[in-house]
Design an enzyme around this catalytic site. Structure first.
Site, mmCIF file in Angstrom:
data_model
loop_
_atom_site.group_PDB
_atom_site.id
_atom_site.type_symbol
_atom_site.label_atom_id
_atom_site.label_comp_id
_atom_site.label_asym_id
_atom_site.label_seq_id
_atom_site.Cartn_x
_atom_site.Cartn_y
_atom_site.Cartn_z
ATOM 1 C CB ALA A 186 -2.247 5.108 -2.773
ATOM 2 N NE ARG B 281 0.482 10.457 10.624
ATOM 3 C CZ ARG B 281 0.255 9.192 11.004
ATOM 4 N NH1 ARG B 281 0.622 8.800 12.214
ATOM 5 N NH2 ARG B 281 -0.302 8.333 10.183
ATOM 6 C CG LEU C 291 -1.805 -1.215 1.427
ATOM 7 C CD1 LEU C 291 -2.704 -1.012 2.648
ATOM 8 C CD2 LEU C 291 -2.645 -1.488 0.182
HETATM 9 C C1 UD1 Z 1 -2.047 1.975 9.645
HETATM 10 C C2 UD1 Z 1 -3.141 1.103 10.296
HETATM 11 C C3 UD1 Z 1 -2.822 0.973 11.782
HETATM 12 C C4 UD1 Z 1 -1.450 0.371 11.969
HETATM 13 C C5 UD1 Z 1 -0.382 1.163 11.208
HETATM 14 C C6 UD1 Z 1 0.914 0.392 11.230
HETATM 15 C C7 UD1 Z 1 -5.161 1.564 9.026
HETATM 16 C C8 UD1 Z 1 -6.471 2.227 9.009
HETATM 17 N N1 UD1 Z 1 -4.415 1.734 10.119
HETATM 18 O O1 UD1 Z 1 -2.148 3.258 10.236
HETATM 19 O O2 UD1 Z 1 -3.782 0.148 12.403
HETATM 20 O O3 UD1 Z 1 -1.135 0.323 13.349
HETATM 21 O O4 UD1 Z 1 -0.776 1.358 9.833
HETATM 22 O O5 UD1 Z 1 1.957 1.159 10.673
HETATM 23 O O6 UD1 Z 1 -4.809 0.883 8.081
HETATM 24 N N2 UD1 Z 1 -2.386 4.147 1.984
HETATM 25 C C9 UD1 Z 1 -2.915 3.961 0.729
HETATM 26 N N3 UD1 Z 1 -4.119 4.537 0.417
HETATM 27 C C10 UD1 Z 1 -4.813 5.269 1.319
HETATM 28 C C11 UD1 Z 1 -4.284 5.442 2.608
HETATM 29 C C12 UD1 Z 1 -3.065 4.870 2.915
HETATM 30 O O7 UD1 Z 1 -2.306 3.318 -0.123
HETATM 31 O O8 UD1 Z 1 -5.908 5.739 0.957
HETATM 32 C C13 UD1 Z 1 -1.065 3.551 2.302
HETATM 33 C C14 UD1 Z 1 -0.066 4.570 2.751
HETATM 34 O O9 UD1 Z 1 0.720 5.030 1.626
HETATM 35 C C15 UD1 Z 1 0.803 3.806 3.759
HETATM 36 C C16 UD1 Z 1 -0.118 2.700 4.265
HETATM 37 O O10 UD1 Z 1 -1.224 2.654 3.388
HETATM 38 O O11 UD1 Z 1 1.939 3.210 3.153
HETATM 39 C C17 UD1 Z 1 -0.598 2.983 5.676
HETATM 40 O O12 UD1 Z 1 -1.253 4.229 5.713
HETATM 41 P P1 UD1 Z 1 -1.017 5.250 6.899
HETATM 42 O O13 UD1 Z 1 -1.835 6.445 6.653
HETATM 43 O O14 UD1 Z 1 0.419 5.433 7.158
HETATM 44 O O15 UD1 Z 1 -1.696 4.422 8.105
HETATM 45 P P2 UD1 Z 1 -1.421 4.575 9.638
HETATM 46 O O16 UD1 Z 1 -2.176 5.738 10.149
HETATM 47 O O17 UD1 Z 1 0.017 4.528 9.914
HETATM 48 CA CA CA Z 2 1.822 4.471 8.671
#
Ligand code: UD1
Ligand code: CA
Length: 453
Positions: free
Chosen positions: A12, A17, A10
């Protein structure tokens, strides 16, 4: 039955932050983008069945990974990690996968071994939905694992309410999941964005899976730092430090003598022969190779440098895209820019800069020299302060020097120009026309000495 397991990274999200306009997954650790580490681990587990969701600045992310072309999935709006998985469903379905290993693209410390062990545990338990949990002293922004009696679910930090969910335990969601597609795909339609972030969370699949009677399995990895996600500059440099120590330790274990190891930074693709000795502070990046018997002193930086056997690099050298053959001596204070080649036994000393130039076998340029777009034959000596004037303000021109030539100190070689074999150029010359083999060239005013008035 053999299961067909693919992976999904993932990548995207915007990474708000990080406070930077660049896509978070392209932020580098030891010279490589964060996502590179995730992709390397996933490829080791799933071969080429690895798909990647891109969205924010998708083109620049895709451009950074040309080897993954054809396996990117676009998530045009970033509506959450669950939405990202949903965007990838058609591609995963087409690939005919039984299971998909989903990993956050911001977790560069994950290792193939750890992911494999997780998949094995999940498959052995015939889990439909499995995820990795780890223990942290402070659960911070991570999704928290909430176990109440037989049930387990993940509650995101923002949505966590101690009155409802109890005091946080420190068990958090690592962002790594193994999902059996046939039963999980139908649940995606049930995800809601009715939460504090207004996003579709992949983590809601755990609760939904349980409600649907699926086998849900948390795989607790204890206090394993390999799953830490990177969301801020502080977490980036913290993870980079963990990775740095991991790589340096692996080289030491393989027989490299790394002195002042706490200040040595080595990229993940650098190859060092056993027995090589290096000393920090030092940076070795990219596809740098160090051959047997080589030594690199402190305060040097090597990027994509190919260093042959028994080469000695003294302190304060900077090498990029350069090749240094066996037995050469470099520095201190030498700069080899892209295209610099030192053939066997050549020597480059202090304050010498080379660019797109070949210094032949045993040739020497020991002090204060610029060699650009030049070719210097074997055994030649380039005197202190020699400059190849390769640029006329518009174009670059070549300087060719034969074998065993001697260029006197403080010579300006105005290119294009050719100096023959065994030729001698007097000190202080400005050489604008070719010098044939064996000739002496003087290009300077003759000294006059007169009685003082
Ligand atoms: C996420 C988890 C959280 C976990 C943590 C571990 C969710 C809702 N929460 O939180 O439970 O403890 O990771 O590190 O999943 N991304 C996409 N598309 C989107 C949103 C995000 O591809 O629409 C990708 C981001 O690029 C990233 C990953 O998903 O690489 C995680 O997203 P991020 O926003 O960092 O999630 P956390 O808040 O860290
Ligand atoms: Ca994260």
């Amino acid at each position: 039955m053999v299961q067909r397991i693919g992976a999904l990274a993932l990548a995207a999200g915007k990474g708000t932050r990080m406070k930077s306009d660049a896509p978070k997954v392209l932020k580098t650790l030891l010279g490589k983008p964060m996502l590179w580490y995730v992709e390397a681990a996933l490829a080791a587990v799933c071969g080429d069945l690895v798909y990647t969701v891109v969205g924010h600045r998708a083109d620049s992310v895709a451009a950074a990974f040309p080897e993954l072309a054809g396996r990117f999935v676009r998530q045009t709006e970033q509506l959450g990690t669950g939405h990202a998985l949903a965007a990838a469903l058609p591609a995963l379905g087409e690939a005919g996968l039984d299971h998909v290993l989903v990993v956050n693209g911001d977790a560069p410390l994950v290792t193939a071994e750890s992911l494999r062990a997780f998949c094995d545990a999940a498959l052995a338990a015939r889990a439909d939905v499995a995820f990795v949990s780890i223990e942290l002293a402070d659960p911070g922004y991570y999704g928290r694992v909430v176990r109440q009696g037989e049930t387990v679910c993940i509650v995101e930090a923002k949505d966590y309410d101690p009155a409802v969910h109890g005091a946080p335990t420190g068990e958090i969601n690592a962002g790594v999941y193994l999902l059996r597609l046939a039963v999980v795909a139908p649940l995606l339609a049930k995800l809601s964005n009715d939460n504090k972030s207004g996003e579709y969370y992949i983590t809601d699949l755990i609760g939904l899976g349980q409600a649907a009677g699926l086998r849900v399995l948390p795989v607790n990895r204890g206090a394993d730092a390999a799953y830490l996600g990177i969301n801020s500059p502080r977490e980036l440099v913290g993870a980079e430090e963990i990775l740095r120590r991991r790589i340096v330790d692996a080289h030491i274990d393989a027989g490299v003598v790394v002195r002042a190891a706490e200040a040595v930074r080595i990229g993940p693709e650098v190859a060092i022969a056993p027995g090589v000795e290096v000393c920090g502070p030092l940076e070795l990046y990219g596809a740098t190779r160090l051959g047997a018997g080589a030594t690199v002193a402190s305060h040097s930086l090597l990027l994509d440098a190919e260093i042959g056997e028994n080469v000695a690099i003294a302190a304060f050298c900077h090498l990029e895209n350069a090749r240094v053959e066996a037995g050469c001596q470099v520095g201190p204070y030498a700069r080899l820019r892209p295209g610099a080649v030192m053939e066997e036994g050549a020597r480059v000393g202090n304050f010498v800069e080379m660019k797109k130039s070949v210094l032949g076998r045993g040739a020497k340029a020991n002090h204060l020299t610029y060699l650009g777009d030049a070719e210097i034959g074997a055994g030649s000596n380039i005197g202190a302060g020699t400059i190849t004037c390769n640029y006329d303000g518009v174009h670059k021109h070549r300087t060719v020097i034969g074998e065993r030539a001697f260029i006197g100190s403080n010579t300006a070689l105005v290119a294009p120009v050719t100096i023959g074999n065994d030729a001698l150029v007097g000190a202080g010359s400005v050489i604008t026309s070719d010098v044939a083999d064996g000739m002496l060239a003087l290009g300077r005013g003759r000294q006059v000495t007169k009685a003082r008035k």
